[in-house]
Design a protein around this motif. Structure first.
Motif, PDB file in Angstrom:
ATOM      1  N   THR A 341       1.017  -1.452   0.115  1.00  0.00           N
ATOM      2  CA  THR A 341      -0.154   0.124   0.026  1.00  0.00           C
ATOM      3  C   THR A 341       0.916   1.444  -0.203  1.00  0.00           C
ATOM      4  O   THR A 341       1.957   1.549   0.217  1.00  0.00           O
ATOM      5  N   TYR A 342       0.571   1.927  -0.462  1.00  0.00           N
ATOM      6  CA  TYR A 342       1.082   3.251  -0.772  1.00  0.00           C
ATOM      7  C   TYR A 342       0.158   4.706   0.254  1.00  0.00           C
ATOM      8  O   TYR A 342      -0.934   4.744   0.250  1.00  0.00           O
ATOM      9  N   HIS A 343       0.661   5.533   1.436  1.00  0.00           N
ATOM     10  CA  HIS A 343       0.001   6.541   1.607  1.00  0.00           C
ATOM     11  C   HIS A 343       0.181   7.798   1.391  1.00  0.00           C
ATOM     12  O   HIS A 343       1.711   8.153   1.548  1.00  0.00           O
ATOM     13  N   ILE A 344      -0.284   8.481   1.198  1.00  0.00           N
ATOM     14  CA  ILE A 344      -0.610   9.519   0.836  1.00  0.00           C
ATOM     15  C   ILE A 344      -0.324  10.928   1.557  1.00  0.00           C
ATOM     16  O   ILE A 344      -1.711  11.648   2.410  1.00  0.00           O
ATOM     17  N   CYS A 345       0.395  11.763   2.325  1.00  0.00           N
ATOM     18  CA  CYS A 345      -0.322  12.384   4.087  1.00  0.00           C
ATOM     19  C   CYS A 345       0.276  13.681   3.167  1.00  0.00           C
ATOM     20  O   CYS A 345       1.249  14.073   2.263  1.00  0.00           O
ATOM     21  N   SER A 346      -0.483  14.923   3.742  1.00  0.00           N
ATOM     22  CA  SER A 346       0.255  16.012   4.053  1.00  0.00           C
ATOM     23  C   SER A 346       2.107  16.660   4.654  1.00  0.00           C
ATOM     24  O   SER A 346       1.777  15.587   5.382  1.00  0.00           O
ATOM     25  N   LEU A 347       2.631  16.788   3.816  1.00  0.00           N
ATOM     26  CA  LEU A 347       3.898  17.562   4.104  1.00  0.00           C
ATOM     27  C   LEU A 347       4.038  18.095   5.669  1.00  0.00           C
ATOM     28  O   LEU A 347       4.893  18.804   6.607  1.00  0.00           O
ATOM     29  N   GLU A 348       3.117  19.296   5.479  1.00  0.00           N
ATOM     30  CA  GLU A 348       2.533  20.249   6.129  1.00  0.00           C
ATOM     31  C   GLU A 348       2.790  19.892   7.733  1.00  0.00           C
ATOM     32  O   GLU A 348       3.022  19.937   8.909  1.00  0.00           O
TER      33      GLU A 348
END
Length: 532
Positions: A341-348
Motif C-alpha cells: 500500500t501507499y500512504h499519501i500525507c500532507s507534508l505540512e
C-alpha cells in the motif's frame, strides 16, 4: 534508496473513465497542420520564439496522431555491453560509441579510444546548453556529457565529437561512483560509495568516520558549490544512503528512517571557505591547486553538529516521494501489514489525506508503482498490472482531512474476465476446480509494463505486453495526458521477453526500445514516424 521529487501546479481535470477501444479526436484537431504551415509561410506567427515553438509542437503532435502516419522500425543495433539513451543520444560500449537518433536513421557521431581500467566511465549525465544566459567561452555554452571515471576524474565531453572540454580531479581519499542531478540542468552532485569501516580498523583506533562524501557542482559553467562528508559522528552509524534533490539533503538509515535537511542551511552554517577550480589554496599546510592532482578538491563543508531536521519519516525500503500541490509525501509505512500500500500525507502536518491509502490489491510477481506526475501538474500516477489510475489532490469539503485524493481518470487493460473463473469444465462435462489462481501479471494477459511521458507532445506512452504464439508482443498506446483518451496504437515488431530487462523511450517522432537478451547481450531498436 530515498528519493525526493518536487512539483507544483494547478489542479487537474475532473474524473473520467477511459475507453481504450475507441480513439476519439478532440478539440486539438480543430486547426490542421496545413493551416499552421500556411500561417508560418506568410509570417503571421508571433515573433516570440516561445509562441513559435508551441505552434510547431502542436503541429508535430497532430502529424504524429494522424491515421496515415505510422511508426516504422528504421534501425537495430546489437551490443555485448549495456546500451544507454538520453535526449537523442544512443551510447554503446560504456559511452565510447555514440549515435544520434535525431536523423531519419541514427547517425554515428564518434568513437572514443578504448580507455584503461582506471579511465573506465562509472556514470554519466547529459547536460543541455543554457538558453537564459550567454557564457564567456563557447565550450561552456555547448551541451556536454559529464563522465565520472574509475580513478575519480570528472570529464566534460562534447556531445557531437566526444572531445574533451574540461577535466577535474576530485579526490584520492574517496571512491566516487555515482552522478545525479540536484536541480536538473543546473546543479549536480558526485557521490562516493558507502564506507563501511571494518572491525579490524575499528580495533586499531581508526578515526575515519566518513560514511559518504558528496561533491556538489553547478553547470554552465562548471563551478564547485560544496564538498562535504556525511559522518557517523554527526548523522549516526546507521546511514545507508544519501541523496540530494531540489536543495534537500535526504539521509536514509538502516532503521527504515528517512531524514530531510536543508542543504542551503548546511552550506551557510558549515562552509569554511569557498573554492574555485584552478585557484591556489592551502590544504593541511600545503599549497595546492583546486581540481588538479594529486589532492583534487578539498572538503570545504565541515559539519560538526547535526543540522535541524526538516522532516522525518519511518517507511519501508527507505523510499519516499515529495510533490503535489499543496506539498504531499508518498510512502509505505514501516510495518508488514502495510506492504503493498501507499500512504499519501500532507507534508505540512503529516496528516493522512482522505482516500490517501492507495492499494491496487493485485496478486502479481512485480509490484505496482506510484509517483508524482513529471508534468508538474501535481497529479499522481499509480500503475498496476492491468490498471493505471491518474489521481489528483483536492481540498476536502466533507471530511475531517484537509485534502482528498480524487480520481482524475483511469486506463484499463483489455482482459478476458471469463478466463479468470476458478472452475474448468472438461470435454466430458466434469467440473474441475483450479488449485491456484492466475496472477494479475500472467504473461498470457495484457499487462502494463512502462508508462513514459512525452512533455512536448503532452502524451502518455503506455507499453502493454501480451504472450502470443509463445512470444511476448508489445503494443504502445499513445494517450492524451489531460484526459487519458487513447489517440494511437503502435505495435513493436520485435518480441518483448518479460524475463529480461527493458528500457523504453518516447521522444517526439522517435521511439527507442533497448532490450536485454540471452547470453547478456543487448539490442537497440529505433522507430521513426513515417507515412503509411
Amino acid at each position: 534508496m530515498a528519493s525526493c521529487s518536487v512539483a507544483r501546479s494547478a489542479p487537474s481535470p475532473s474524473f473520467q473513465c477511459v475507453d481504450r477501444a475507441r480513439p476519439r479526436a478532440g478539440s486539438r484537431w480543430s486547426t490542421n497542420a496545413g493551416v499552421y504551415l500556411s500561417r508560418r509561410a506568410t509570417g503571421t506567427f508571433s515573433k516570440d520564439a516561445g509562441s513559435l515553438l508551441r505552434q510547431n509542437v502542436k503541429m508535430l503532435r497532430q502529424i504524429i496522431l494522424q491515421e496515415s502516419r505510422v511508426f516504422k522500425k528504421v534501425w537495430t543495433r546489437h551490443s555485448k555491453s549495456p546500451i544507454s539513451y538520453e535526449s537523442g543520444r544512443i551510447y554503446f560500449e560504456n559511452y565510447r560509441c555514440c549515435f544520434s537518433s535525431i536523423p531519419s536513421r541514427p547517425k554515428h557521431l564518434y568513437l572514443l579510444p578504448k580507455p584503461s581500467k582506471l579511465e573506465k566511465i562509472e556514470d554519466a549525465l547529459l547536460c543541455q546548453c543554457p538558453l537564459d544566459k550567454v557564457l564567456s567561452q563557447s565550450s561552456d555554452q555547448a551541451p556536454c556529457l559529464l563522465a565520472l571515471t574509475a580513478h575519480n576524474w570528472l570529464y566534460r565531453l562534447s556531445t557531437t565529437t566526444g572531445g574533451q572540454l574540461q577535466k577535474v580531479c576530485l579526490s584520492s581519499c574517496y571512491k566516487f561512483r555515482y552522478l545525479a542531478w540536484d536541480v536538473p540542468q543546473e546543479t549536480f552532485y558526485v557521490k562516493s560509495v558507502l564506507n563501511k569501516q571494518s572491525a579490524v580498523a575499528g580495533q586499531a583506533g581508526s578515526d575515519n568516520t566518513t560514511m559518504i562524501c558528496l561533491a556538489v557542482f553547478q553547470i554552465f559553467p562548471l563551478e564547485i558549490v560544496a564538498v562535504l562528508d556525511i559522518s557517523k559522528k554527526v548523522f549516526g552509524n546507521t546511514v545507508v544512503d544519501v541523496t540530494l534533490s531540489q536543495g534537500v539533503l535526504v539521509v536514509s538509515h538502516s532503521t527504515k528512517t528517512v531524514k530531510l535537511y536543508s542543504f542551503e542551511n548546511i552550506v551557510n552554517k558549515f562552509m569554511t571557505r569557498r573554492l574555485a577550480l584552478g585557484e591556489q589554496c592551502e590544504w593541511s599546510g600545503i599549497n595546492v591547486r583546486v581540481g588538479e592532482p594529486p589532492f583534487g578538491i578539498p572538503v570545504n563543508i565541515h559539519i560538526n553538529e547535526c543540522p535541524p531536521v526538516l522532516y522525518e519519516l519511518s517507511c519501508l525500503d527507505n523510499s519516499i516521494q515529495i510533490g503535489g500541490y499543496p506539498w504531499h509525501v508518498i510512502f509505505t509505512p514501516n510495518h508488514k501489514k502495510h506492504r503493498g500500500t501507499y500512504h499519501i500525507c500532507s507534508l505540512e502536518d503529516g496528516s493522512l489525506a482522505h482516500n490517501g491509502i492507495q492499494d491496487m490489491q493485485c496478486c502479481s510477481l512485480e509490484s505496482d508503482w506510484i509517483y508524482f506526475h513529471p508534468d508538474d501538474s501535481g497529479r499522481i500516477i499509480h500503475v498496476g498490472p492491468s490498471k493505471i489510475n491518474m489521481l489528483k489532490i483536492v481540498k476536502s469539503q466533507e471530511h475531517l482531512s484537509k485534502y482528498t485524493i480524487a480520481p482524475d481518470f483511469s486506463i484499463t487493460a483489455h482482459r478476458d474476465h471469463s478466463s479468470n473463473t476458478q472452475y474448468n469444465v472438461t470435454s466430458s462435462g466434469r467440473t474441475v476446480k483450479r488449485r491456484f489462481h492466475q496472477l494479475d501479471d500472467d504473461p498470457e494477459k495484457e499487462t502494463f509494463k512502462v508508462v513514459e511521458y512525452e512533455d512536448e507532445l503532452d502524451l502518455l506512452a503506455i507499453v502493454e505486453v501480451t504472450l502470443r504464439d509463445g512470444k511476448g508482443r508489445a503494443n504502445v498506446g499513445l494517450h492524451d495526458n489531460q484526459t487519458g483518451v487513447l489517440m494511437k496504437m503502435v505495435e513493436l515488431t520485435e518480441s518483448w521477453d518479460v524475463t529480461y530487462t527493458h528500457q523504453f523511450f518516447f521522444d517526439q517522432d522517435t521511439i527507442v526500445h533497448i532490450a536485454q537478451e540471452k547470453n547478456s547481450h543487448f539490442s537497440c531498436h529505433v522507430y521513426k514516424i513515417t507515412k503509411g
